[in-house]
Scaffold this active site. Structure first.
Site, mmCIF file in Angstrom:
data_model
loop_
_atom_site.group_PDB
_atom_site.id
_atom_site.type_symbol
_atom_site.label_atom_id
_atom_site.label_comp_id
_atom_site.label_asym_id
_atom_site.label_seq_id
_atom_site.Cartn_x
_atom_site.Cartn_y
_atom_site.Cartn_z
ATOM 1 N N GLY A 205 35.213 30.723 37.810
ATOM 2 C CA GLY A 205 36.700 30.596 37.619
ATOM 3 C C GLY A 205 36.684 29.473 36.406
ATOM 4 N N GLU B 195 26.005 34.800 42.273
ATOM 5 C CA GLU B 195 27.260 34.060 41.639
ATOM 6 C C GLU B 195 27.009 32.532 41.209
ATOM 7 O OE1 GLU B 195 31.494 36.135 42.457
ATOM 8 O OE2 GLU B 195 31.155 34.745 43.933
ATOM 9 N N GLY C 107 36.866 37.728 40.383
ATOM 10 C CA GLY C 107 37.827 36.991 40.705
ATOM 11 C C GLY C 107 39.233 36.765 40.124
ATOM 12 N N GLY C 108 39.426 36.091 39.077
ATOM 13 C CA GLY C 108 40.430 35.940 38.187
ATOM 14 C C GLY C 108 40.867 37.121 37.524
ATOM 15 N N GLU D 186 33.079 29.149 47.552
ATOM 16 C CA GLU D 186 34.286 28.343 48.130
ATOM 17 C C GLU D 186 34.074 28.177 49.416
ATOM 18 O OE1 GLU D 186 37.222 30.901 45.971
ATOM 19 O OE2 GLU D 186 36.194 30.151 44.046
ATOM 20 N N HIS E 60 30.834 33.163 50.295
ATOM 21 C CA HIS E 60 31.586 32.879 49.123
ATOM 22 C C HIS E 60 31.254 31.392 48.940
ATOM 23 C CE1 HIS E 60 33.965 32.216 45.898
ATOM 24 N NE2 HIS E 60 33.773 33.455 45.466
ATOM 25 N N ASN F 289 37.846 40.425 43.880
ATOM 26 C CA ASN F 289 38.182 39.170 45.111
ATOM 27 C C ASN F 289 39.471 38.536 44.407
ATOM 28 O OD1 ASN F 289 38.172 36.928 46.874
ATOM 29 N ND2 ASN F 289 36.346 36.032 45.850
ATOM 30 N N TRP F 290 40.525 38.882 45.417
ATOM 31 C CA TRP F 290 41.771 38.198 45.144
ATOM 32 C C TRP F 290 41.953 36.687 45.604
ATOM 33 C CZ3 TRP F 290 46.013 42.453 46.931
ATOM 34 C CH2 TRP F 290 45.897 43.547 45.863
ATOM 35 N N LYS F 291 40.986 36.241 46.440
ATOM 36 C CA LYS F 291 41.006 34.947 46.891
ATOM 37 C C LYS F 291 42.451 34.719 47.510
ATOM 38 C CE LYS F 291 37.664 33.561 43.464
ATOM 39 N NZ LYS F 291 37.039 32.407 42.639
ATOM 40 N N SER G 94 33.301 34.696 36.089
ATOM 41 C CA SER G 94 34.049 34.885 34.892
ATOM 42 C C SER G 94 33.686 36.301 34.171
ATOM 43 C CB SER G 94 33.765 33.733 33.904
ATOM 44 O OG SER G 94 34.229 32.484 34.517
#
Ligand code: PGA
Length: 250
Positions: free
Chosen positions: A172, A166, A233-234, A96, A94, A9-11, A212
């Site tokens: 993150g 999640e 993600g990251g 966010e 998600h 997930n590149w966000k 993470s």
């Protein structure tokens, strides 16, 4: 046996030229991966990503979708529009989006229905906050999010969905749920699905862990009985690091 599905997930990261460079570097690293590989990229990268991932084992997903077919919804993108350019997956709900963009269990449910009606495969996110976890409400929150998200779907439709568990406090933050905690939460989600859609649906549905995930913890997490891969993600922003996660079993 369920397959492993690992999605990046590149966000809100990566310009089109960066997306193209990424896929060119990433493709040779994962071409013989056993797990299914998905990159969920920003809307503006979708077309470039799809073009560059053609004839590879990399599938492309979006990170959101609107629930209406079309009309006066300035700034929104419909499932039909995503499908028309070759998108296969879409992240829905998600944390966010729930936190910053007023996504609710009700809009999540409508978006899942719109995605399925247009042949997109939803990756549906559920997870508790730290406060909810500390109050002992993890199971209650994630099972209710799951039930409301899937409300009104048939067992066949549910089988085609991916759920990503999640925990919000792990996203993150560098804090990962222990593999036991993650596995137990996912078992609770599976039990909720068994109750509403039958045991074979609950045994077939893919449920990922997210929060993470890195190359150093992927193996322990993904080897758990109920964890069918991850939403990353990251650590998905660097092709070498994400490829190590995709090939966690080597
Ligand atoms: P993270 O994000 O891997 O950076 O924690 C996961 C996600 O938000 O899907």
């Amino acid at each position: 046996m369920r397959r492993k599905v690992i999605a990046g997930n590149w966000k809100m990261n990566m310009l089109p030229n960066e997306a193209i460079d990424y896929i060119q570097a990433f493709e040779p690293l994962v071409k013989d991966a056993k797990a299914e590989v998905i990159l969920c990229v920003p809307y503006t990268d979708l077309f470039y990503a799809i073009m560059n991932a053609q004839n590879t084992n990399i599938k492309i997903g979006a990170q959101n979708v609107h629930f209406e077919e079309k009309g006066a919804y300035t700034g929104e993108v419909s499932a039909q529009m995503l499908k028309a350019i070759g998108v296969e997956y879409v992240i829905i709900g998600h944390s966010e989006r729930r936190q910053y963009f007023a996504e609710t269990d009700e809009t999540v449910n409508k978006k899942i229905k719109a995605a399925l009606a247009n042949g997109l495969k939803p990756i549906v996110c559920v997870g508790e906050t730290l406060e909810q976890r500390e109050a002992g409400k993890t199971e209650e929150i994630i099972t209710s999010q799951t039930r409301l998200a899937l409300d009104g779907l048939t067992p066949e439709e549910v089988k085609g969905i991916i759920i990503a568990y999640e925990p919000i406090w792990a996203i993150g933050t560098g804090k990962t749920a222990t593999s036991d905690d993650a596995n137990n939460s996912i078992k609770a989600i599976r039990a909720e699905i068994a109750k509403n859609y039958g045991k074979d649906t609950s045994e077939e549905i893919i449920i990922q862990y997210g929060g993470s995930v890195k190359s150093t913890n992927a193996k322990e997490l993904f080897n758990c009985s109920d964890i069918d891969g991850g939403l990353v993600g990251g650590a998905s922003l660097k092709p070498e690091e994400f490829a190590k996660i995709v090939k966690y079993d080597e």
